[in-house]
Scaffold this motif. Structure first.
Motif, PDB file in Angstrom:
ATOM      1  N   GLY A   1      32.770  22.245  36.107  1.00  0.00           N
ATOM      2  CA  GLY A   1      32.356  23.942  36.765  1.00  0.00           C
ATOM      3  C   GLY A   1      32.778  25.424  36.366  1.00  0.00           C
ATOM      4  O   GLY A   1      32.593  25.552  36.367  1.00  0.00           O
ATOM      5  N   SER A   2      32.884  25.177  34.776  1.00  0.00           N
ATOM      6  CA  SER A   2      33.494  25.457  34.122  1.00  0.00           C
ATOM      7  C   SER A   2      32.130  27.388  33.815  1.00  0.00           C
ATOM      8  O   SER A   2      32.857  28.315  33.846  1.00  0.00           O
ATOM      9  N   SER A   3      31.427  26.989  34.359  1.00  0.00           N
ATOM     10  CA  SER A   3      29.871  27.539  34.353  1.00  0.00           C
ATOM     11  C   SER A   3      30.301  28.634  35.297  1.00  0.00           C
ATOM     12  O   SER A   3      29.800  30.468  35.220  1.00  0.00           O
ATOM     13  N   PHE A   4      30.505  27.957  36.604  1.00  0.00           N
ATOM     14  CA  PHE A   4      30.885  28.440  37.920  1.00  0.00           C
ATOM     15  C   PHE A   4      32.220  29.571  37.776  1.00  0.00           C
ATOM     16  O   PHE A   4      31.647  30.871  38.147  1.00  0.00           O
ATOM     17  N   LEU A   5      32.930  29.550  37.290  1.00  0.00           N
ATOM     18  CA  LEU A   5      33.859  30.338  36.686  1.00  0.00           C
ATOM     19  C   LEU A   5      33.321  31.241  36.005  1.00  0.00           C
ATOM     20  O   LEU A   5      34.226  32.523  36.201  1.00  0.00           O
ATOM     21  N   GLY A   6      33.348  30.941  35.124  1.00  0.00           N
ATOM     22  CA  GLY A   6      32.369  31.927  33.964  1.00  0.00           C
ATOM     23  C   GLY A   6      31.914  33.487  34.726  1.00  0.00           C
ATOM     24  O   GLY A   6      32.449  34.510  34.687  1.00  0.00           O
ATOM     25  N   GLN A   7      31.328  32.499  36.225  1.00  0.00           N
ATOM     26  CA  GLN A   7      30.722  33.829  35.536  1.00  0.00           C
ATOM     27  C   GLN A   7      30.771  34.945  37.232  1.00  0.00           C
ATOM     28  O   GLN A   7      30.245  36.049  36.680  1.00  0.00           O
ATOM     29  N   LEU A   8      32.596  34.481  37.674  1.00  0.00           N
ATOM     30  CA  LEU A   8      33.477  34.857  38.290  1.00  0.00           C
ATOM     31  C   LEU A   8      33.321  36.232  37.009  1.00  0.00           C
ATOM     32  O   LEU A   8      34.024  37.581  37.899  1.00  0.00           O
ATOM     33  N   PHE A   9      33.830  36.478  35.883  1.00  0.00           N
ATOM     34  CA  PHE A   9      34.126  37.301  34.801  1.00  0.00           C
ATOM     35  C   PHE A   9      32.889  37.837  34.666  1.00  0.00           C
ATOM     36  O   PHE A   9      32.908  39.193  34.439  1.00  0.00           O
ATOM     37  N   ASN A  10      31.656  37.179  34.540  1.00  0.00           N
ATOM     38  CA  ASN A  10      30.427  37.240  33.890  1.00  0.00           C
ATOM     39  C   ASN A  10      29.757  38.726  34.895  1.00  0.00           C
ATOM     40  O   ASN A  10      29.411  39.772  34.629  1.00  0.00           O
ATOM     41  N   GLN A  11      30.254  38.922  35.839  1.00  0.00           N
ATOM     42  CA  GLN A  11      29.429  40.007  37.063  1.00  0.00           C
ATOM     43  C   GLN A  11      30.393  40.900  36.917  1.00  0.00           C
ATOM     44  O   GLN A  11      29.832  42.040  37.534  1.00  0.00           O
ATOM     45  N   ASN A  12      31.326  41.017  36.083  1.00  0.00           N
ATOM     46  CA  ASN A  12      32.460  42.070  36.821  1.00  0.00           C
ATOM     47  C   ASN A  12      31.501  43.428  35.336  1.00  0.00           C
ATOM     48  O   ASN A  12      31.567  42.956  33.450  1.00  0.00           O
ATOM     49  N   THR A  13      31.283  44.141  35.596  1.00  0.00           N
ATOM     50  CA  THR A  13      30.239  44.997  34.193  1.00  0.00           C
ATOM     51  C   THR A  13      31.690  45.372  32.919  1.00  0.00           C
ATOM     52  O   THR A  13      31.157  45.819  31.975  1.00  0.00           O
ATOM     53  N   ASP A  14      32.965  45.613  33.290  1.00  0.00           N
ATOM     54  CA  ASP A  14      34.200  45.079  32.411  1.00  0.00           C
ATOM     55  C   ASP A  14      34.242  44.637  31.763  1.00  0.00           C
ATOM     56  O   ASP A  14      35.175  44.203  31.146  1.00  0.00           O
TER      57      ASP A  14
END
Length: 410
Positions: free
Chosen positions: A77-90
């Motif tokens: 599930g690491s790709s999903f967790l990664g999106q929680l950071f990827n969707q932050n423009t900062d």
């Protein structure tokens, strides 16, 4: 005589550089407490000397940037967790940059050409360089070798919103991952390095097996690293790998179909998952001083059941401000019914609460028993219940995920 003079000159230059480097590092260490004790408004601005002020600003810049590492295993599930950071423009998010290192030293027969200790050293060196926004270091591993710092072979570049947005990509508007590699290539590593310096940096990895292998990075005060250790029920991980890595797990697929274990099943593929989990979790639970304030254990199932709650806890641990954009992405990507989503083994769009324990409907009871026998310690450590019957396995109304509170080590 001329040759001797050149040798003396080189020796003098090297000695001078060494003295300058030592002096700069001493100034850094001296400035660090005094700079950080100032208010944000006055920090470094009161220093008159230009060189000293620049060093002070550099120290504060390093402290201000967040360096985040998602430490996981394949199909957890690491790709999903990664999106929680990827969707932050900062945040500048990188998806599996260590792939290039492994690819460089792996033959067509999946055999490593160097020993694993050397490979681990290469992994750590690359991570250290990337956290310093040195993307040129990737050129040692990308095939074919980038020309003029341009490459069309960056692994899953579309998984990073920053790499698919200006100034790194000259396209405007939202670009889907499948279109990014077409519209934005070749990737300009110089622009990527520059964009990195103005953002926090989060990197997802699955190629380092145990957390103690990261100790040298964690102990580097310049990185100030935060590790999010993602784990998942090993039975679920195996189910996902059977469906994803077809060739490697073909004997398991046969076993799963007929219920009888083939003679060529490699049970080490199961035991390695649990050994790596247990070794890392034991270190995390023992709370060594080198992990203090830098380690958080997260179960995928807890994220899947309440993604906003868990994501805000993760952001709080890392020290990041929560973004409504992330909330919107979670709402849009975790409420879709399985029937409405086209199958894609790498997708992060799904009904997360439904998928958390859906493996129980797809893994044969005989395999479940085998995993439980091999991984009984790991299951107990992480709060996953074992099943004793097919009926218990298939009854999704009774969760196998025990309520556990894994507090960050702060």
């Amino acid at each position: 005589m001329m040759e001797c003079s050149w040798k003396v000159l080189v020796l003098i230059v090297c000695t001078s550089l060494g003295i300058q480097y030592t002096a700069i590092m001493s100034i850094r260490m001296t400035l660090k407490p005094s700079c950080t004790s100032m208010t944000v408004e006055n920090r470094c601005g009161q220093i008159k000397d230009n060189v000293t002020r620049a060093l002070c600003e550099d120290v504060n810049s390093q402290q201000a940037r967040k360096h985040i590492l998602i430490f996981a295993t394949a199909r957890s599930g690491s790709s999903f967790l990664g999106q929680l950071f990827n969707q932050n423009t900062d945040i500048f998010y990188l998806f599996e940059p260590l792939y290039h290192v492994q690819d460089m030293f792996t033959t067509s027969n999946d055999q490593l050409t160097i020993d694993r200790r050397s490979l681990l050293g290469a992994y750590r060196d690359l991570l250290h360089n990337l956290y310093d926004c040195d993307f040129y270091s990737l050129e040692n591993y990308i095939k074919p070798v980038p020309k003029d710092h341009l490459t069309s072979s960056f692994f899953r570049s579309g998984s990073s919103n920053t790499l698919c947005s200006p100034p790194v990509c000259n396209q405007t508007g939202r670009i889907e991952e499948s279109q990014c590699t077409k519209k934005c290539k070749p990737l300009n590593l110089t622009l990527a390095s520059l964009a990195c310096r103005y953002k926090h940096l989060a990197i997802k990895i699955i190629r380092i097996s145990e957390i103690n292998h990261l100790r040298t990075l964690v102990e580097d005060p310049r990185l100030n690293l935060r590790i999010i250790h993602l784990v998942r029920d090993p039975r679920a991980v195996l189910t996902s790998r059977i469906n994803t890595f077809v060739d490697q797990y073909r004997p398991f697929k046969i076993w799963n179909s007929i219920g009888k274990k083939p003679h060529n099943v490699n049970l080490e593929l199961i035991s390695n998952i649990c050994i790596d989990y247990s070794n890392s979790v034991e270190i995390g639970f023992s709370r060594p001083t080198w992990l203090k304030g830098k380690y958080m254990l997260v179960r995928y199932e807890d994220i899947a059941m309440d993604p906003v709650k868990k994501a805000t806890e993760i952001y709080s641990f890392v020290g990041l401000e929560w973004k409504e954009r992330v909330s919107r992405w979670i709402e849009e990507n975790t409420k879709k019914a399985a029937s409405s989503t086209k199958f894609n083994k790498f997708t992060t769009i799904r009904n997360s609460s439904e998928t958390a324990e859906s493996w129980r409907l797809h893994l044969h009871f005989n395999i479940v028993q085998a995993v439980q026998e091999i991984c009984n310690i790991t299951l107990s450590q992480l709060g996953y219940q074992v099943v004793d019957s097919i009926q218990q396995l298939k009854n999704l109304s009774q969760s196998l995920v025990e309520p556990r509170l894994f507090l960050p080590f702060v």
